[in-house]
Design a protein around this motif. Structure first.
Motif, PDB file in Angstrom:
ATOM      1  N   THR A 133      40.706  29.728  99.063  1.00  0.00           N
ATOM      2  CA  THR A 133      41.530  28.522  98.908  1.00  0.00           C
ATOM      3  C   THR A 133      41.119  27.731  97.666  1.00  0.00           C
ATOM      4  O   THR A 133      41.744  26.727  97.342  1.00  0.00           O
ATOM      5  N   THR A 134      40.098  28.211  96.950  1.00  0.00           N
ATOM      6  CA  THR A 134      39.708  27.564  95.699  1.00  0.00           C
ATOM      7  C   THR A 134      40.842  27.687  94.665  1.00  0.00           C
ATOM      8  O   THR A 134      40.919  26.884  93.738  1.00  0.00           O
ATOM      9  N   ALA A 135      41.741  28.669  94.878  1.00  0.00           N
ATOM     10  CA  ALA A 135      42.934  28.786  94.028  1.00  0.00           C
ATOM     11  C   ALA A 135      43.794  27.522  94.166  1.00  0.00           C
ATOM     12  O   ALA A 135      44.351  27.015  93.176  1.00  0.00           O
ATOM     13  N   VAL A 136      43.887  27.009  95.372  1.00  0.00           N
ATOM     14  CA  VAL A 136      44.651  25.777  95.627  1.00  0.00           C
ATOM     15  C   VAL A 136      43.960  24.591  94.945  1.00  0.00           C
ATOM     16  O   VAL A 136      44.597  23.779  94.271  1.00  0.00           O
ATOM     17  N   SER A 137      42.628  24.545  95.085  1.00  0.00           N
ATOM     18  CA  SER A 137      41.860  23.460  94.457  1.00  0.00           C
ATOM     19  C   SER A 137      42.057  23.493  92.942  1.00  0.00           C
ATOM     20  O   SER A 137      42.150  22.443  92.299  1.00  0.00           O
ATOM     21  N   ALA A 138      42.119  24.702  92.357  1.00  0.00           N
ATOM     22  CA  ALA A 138      42.305  24.831  90.908  1.00  0.00           C
ATOM     23  C   ALA A 138      43.648  24.238  90.481  1.00  0.00           C
ATOM     24  O   ALA A 138      43.723  23.471  89.519  1.00  0.00           O
ATOM     25  N   ARG A 139      44.713  24.570  91.220  1.00  0.00           N
ATOM     26  CA  ARG A 139      46.041  24.007  90.911  1.00  0.00           C
ATOM     27  C   ARG A 139      46.012  22.487  90.981  1.00  0.00           C
ATOM     28  O   ARG A 139      46.584  21.802  90.125  1.00  0.00           O
ATOM     29  N   MET A 140      45.367  21.961  92.015  1.00  0.00           N
ATOM     30  CA  MET A 140      45.320  20.513  92.219  1.00  0.00           C
ATOM     31  C   MET A 140      44.512  19.819  91.119  1.00  0.00           C
ATOM     32  O   MET A 140      44.903  18.772  90.619  1.00  0.00           O
ATOM     33  N   LEU A 141      43.382  20.438  90.738  1.00  0.00           N
ATOM     34  CA  LEU A 141      42.540  19.830  89.703  1.00  0.00           C
ATOM     35  C   LEU A 141      43.238  19.866  88.345  1.00  0.00           C
ATOM     36  O   LEU A 141      43.090  18.948  87.544  1.00  0.00           O
TER      37      LEU A 141
END
Ligand code: PHE
Length: 294
Positions: A133-141
């Protein structure tokens, strides 16, 4: 009354066929869903906001490249990751940011030498089932980096991820990750450890140990262990770290901003809580843990 015949002289009220019945004592929430709402509650109490995680299909770009994970990294192999046949490629990316990611992988910048290889757009375009889910965090950041003015954030997510595992009693090709992300000025490793203590305390876990680890996108990185009273030993419960400048600066985040983050699997603590026979086997295949380095 029937045998004596006294019912003949009594008056009865008519039967109400519309009355609510007694609820049957059957059916229940799945244990994973129960523990999931406990985690959600903990994050909400700590002032975190939930990230949108409704995309199981992701491009390699957001799952790996944006996280400064080199294209030749073994996790990007089909043996470790499920790639999509149809549609095989993604075509829309923020191109200026993508160019900065390419440059950072190839030559570095921001005080880094990069990986010194030739970065391929076609590799980043490949669609996959997200492996973390770090992929989601990357999009958000990235979106946070696009804001006119930076604002500190505390975010969390709880959702499904996929890895091409050999299936057995303790390994599935899909599981759930819980992730916490905090972005603010001048955060330190001390803040991360404090957050982890606070987070696990709310789960009833007080004894923690940290072990240096490696992730391509965090430095320093720490695996988190907790003492399991029932098992009488330390078990790995999560992975954490401070996102690298090579990941954050191309996104446009200010230099003084640090981002601390951690990932925990949902299944591990649920198995421990419900005393599953299988919970003592900690490792996942190929020497990776449920939240192991990707
Ligand atoms: N993405 C890591 C994993 O899949 C977990 C993690 C999240 C590590 C955030 C560091 C920071 O294991």
């Amino acid at each position: 009354m029937i045998t004596s015949g006294s019912w003949r002289t009594k008056s009865f009220k008519s039967y109400n066929f519309k009355a609510l019945g007694v609820p049957p004592a059957a059916g229940h929430l799945h244990p994973l869903m129960k523990v999931r709402s406990e985690y959600r509650q903990i994050f909400l109490e700590m002032g975190f906001t939930e990230m949108p995680t409704n995309n199981f299909v992701e491009s390699s770009f957001w799952n790996f490249d944006a996280l400064f994970q080199p294209q030749q990294h073994p996790a990007r192999d089909a043996h470790d990751t499920f790639f999509l046949k149809d549609p095989m490629y993604s075509h829309t990316f923020p191109m200026e940011y993508l160019q900065r990611v390419k440059r950072t992988h190839e030559r570095g910048g921001y005080g880094s030498t990069g990986y010194q290889y030739s970065w391929k757009y076609e590799e980043a375009q490949k669609n996959l089932l997200r492996t973390h889910t770090t992929a989601v965090s990357a999009r958000m950041l990235y979106q946070l980096g696009q804001q006119e003015e930076f604002t500190p954030v505390k975010w969390f997510s709880i959702d499904r991820v996929f890895r091409n595992e050999t299936l057995d009693a303790t390994h599935l090709a899909e599981f759930h990750q819980i992730e916490g992300v905090v972005a603010d000025y001048n955060l330190t490793l001390g803040h991360l450890m404090g957050m982890l203590y606070e987070f696990f305390k709310k789960l009833g876990i007080e004894k923690l140990r940290f072990k240096p680890a490696y992730n391509p996108y965090t430095e320093p990185s720490m695996e988190v262990f907790s003492y399991h009273e029932g098992l009488g030993k330390w078990v790995e419960v999560g992975n954490s770290g401070m996102f690298r400048p090579e990941m954050l600066l191309p996104m446009g985040l200010p230099r003084e901003v640090s981002v601390i983050a951690w990932g925990v699997s949902l299944e591990r603590p649920t198995m421990i809580k419900y005393r599953s026979e299988q919970h003592s086997r900690v490792g996942r295949s190929q020497g990776r843990s449920a939240n192991g380095p990707r």
